[in-house]
Write a protein that holds these residues in place. Sequence first.
Motif, PDB file in Angstrom:
ATOM      1  N   HIS A 245       0.819  -1.220   0.000  1.00  0.00           N
ATOM      2  CA  HIS A 245       0.000   0.000   0.000  1.00  0.00           C
ATOM      3  C   HIS A 245       0.859   1.279   0.000  1.00  0.00           C
ATOM      4  O   HIS A 245       0.711   2.112  -0.896  1.00  0.00           O
ATOM      5  CB  HIS A 245      -0.997  -0.045   1.162  1.00  0.00           C
ATOM      6  CG  HIS A 245      -1.704   1.238   1.408  1.00  0.00           C
ATOM      7  ND1 HIS A 245      -2.591   1.788   0.511  1.00  0.00           N
ATOM      8  CD2 HIS A 245      -1.631   2.112   2.452  1.00  0.00           C
ATOM      9  CE1 HIS A 245      -3.041   2.941   1.005  1.00  0.00           C
ATOM     10  NE2 HIS A 245      -2.475   3.156   2.166  1.00  0.00           N
TER      11      HIS A 245
ATOM     12  N   ASP B 279      -3.228   8.532  -1.260  1.00  0.00           N
ATOM     13  CA  ASP B 279      -3.825   7.527  -0.370  1.00  0.00           C
ATOM     14  C   ASP B 279      -5.267   7.235  -0.782  1.00  0.00           C
ATOM     15  O   ASP B 279      -5.689   6.073  -0.869  1.00  0.00           O
ATOM     16  CB  ASP B 279      -3.777   8.065   1.068  1.00  0.00           C
ATOM     17  CG  ASP B 279      -3.986   6.991   2.119  1.00  0.00           C
ATOM     18  OD1 ASP B 279      -3.732   5.807   1.844  1.00  0.00           O
ATOM     19  OD2 ASP B 279      -4.407   7.355   3.234  1.00  0.00           O
TER      20      ASP B 279
ATOM     21  N   HIS C 246       3.558   6.853   5.608  1.00  0.00           N
ATOM     22  CA  HIS C 246       2.357   7.563   6.051  1.00  0.00           C
ATOM     23  C   HIS C 246       1.506   6.785   7.054  1.00  0.00           C
ATOM     24  O   HIS C 246       0.761   7.393   7.819  1.00  0.00           O
ATOM     25  CB  HIS C 246       1.497   7.990   4.849  1.00  0.00           C
ATOM     26  CG  HIS C 246       0.645   6.913   4.260  1.00  0.00           C
ATOM     27  ND1 HIS C 246       1.143   5.931   3.438  1.00  0.00           N
ATOM     28  CD2 HIS C 246      -0.685   6.648   4.374  1.00  0.00           C
ATOM     29  CE1 HIS C 246       0.163   5.124   3.081  1.00  0.00           C
ATOM     30  NE2 HIS C 246      -0.954   5.525   3.633  1.00  0.00           N
ATOM     31  N   ASP C 247       1.583   5.471   7.069  1.00  0.00           N
ATOM     32  CA  ASP C 247       0.771   4.691   8.008  1.00  0.00           C
ATOM     33  C   ASP C 247       1.576   4.119   9.167  1.00  0.00           C
ATOM     34  O   ASP C 247       1.026   3.375   9.987  1.00  0.00           O
ATOM     35  CB  ASP C 247       0.077   3.536   7.271  1.00  0.00           C
ATOM     36  CG  ASP C 247      -1.214   3.973   6.570  1.00  0.00           C
ATOM     37  OD1 ASP C 247      -1.828   4.961   7.015  1.00  0.00           O
ATOM     38  OD2 ASP C 247      -1.598   3.324   5.579  1.00  0.00           O
TER      39      ASP C 247
HETATM   40 ZN    ZN Z   1      -2.872   4.671   3.570  1.00  0.00          ZN
END
Ligand code: ZN
Length: 176
Positions: A35, A122, A61-62
């Motif tokens: 992802h 995203d 980002h996660d």
């Molecule tokens: Zn994400």
Amino acid sequence: MNPDLVLVLDAAAFAADKHRRQRRKDAEATPYINHPLTLATILAREGSVADAEVIAAALLHDTVEDTETTLAELEARFGRGVAGMVAEVTDDKSLPKAERKRLQVARAAHKSPGAKLVKLADKIANLRDIAGSPPADWDQARKAAYVRWASEVVAGLRGTNAALEAAFDAAAAAII
Ligand code: ZN
């Protein structure tokens, strides 16, 4: 040594390690790292984003939201710019889900340009996943509800990158 390449590769390696035990919610349980790698690819290839800090923030980002990573850890390793963008796209998981979703809509327009790019990528990646390999228990109504909410978030991100905004619109049109 190319410092941009080093930053991007280090972010990819760090994220791969942090997400190593996680899987996506699709039927094939894709490794989670696919992802963030997809976000980075969308930004570079479709958005023509050449800022290595934005690419690194996309890869990371996660990590704060979904692993035990702290913003201080990101700042020490990747610098304030990258850590700041990750902070901007990290939901406060102590809040109820509905409130987190409301805040994403309310705050989208106030984010930095780099954070807006990461958010756009995203949402594009999530819509493409929903169209191509959705969670097994998602019916059409749930997919459509997600598209409507994502569109509200993206409304606050517009004016940032025309190619990415068009990619989002195409991904949304493929679902509803
Ligand atoms: Zn994400």
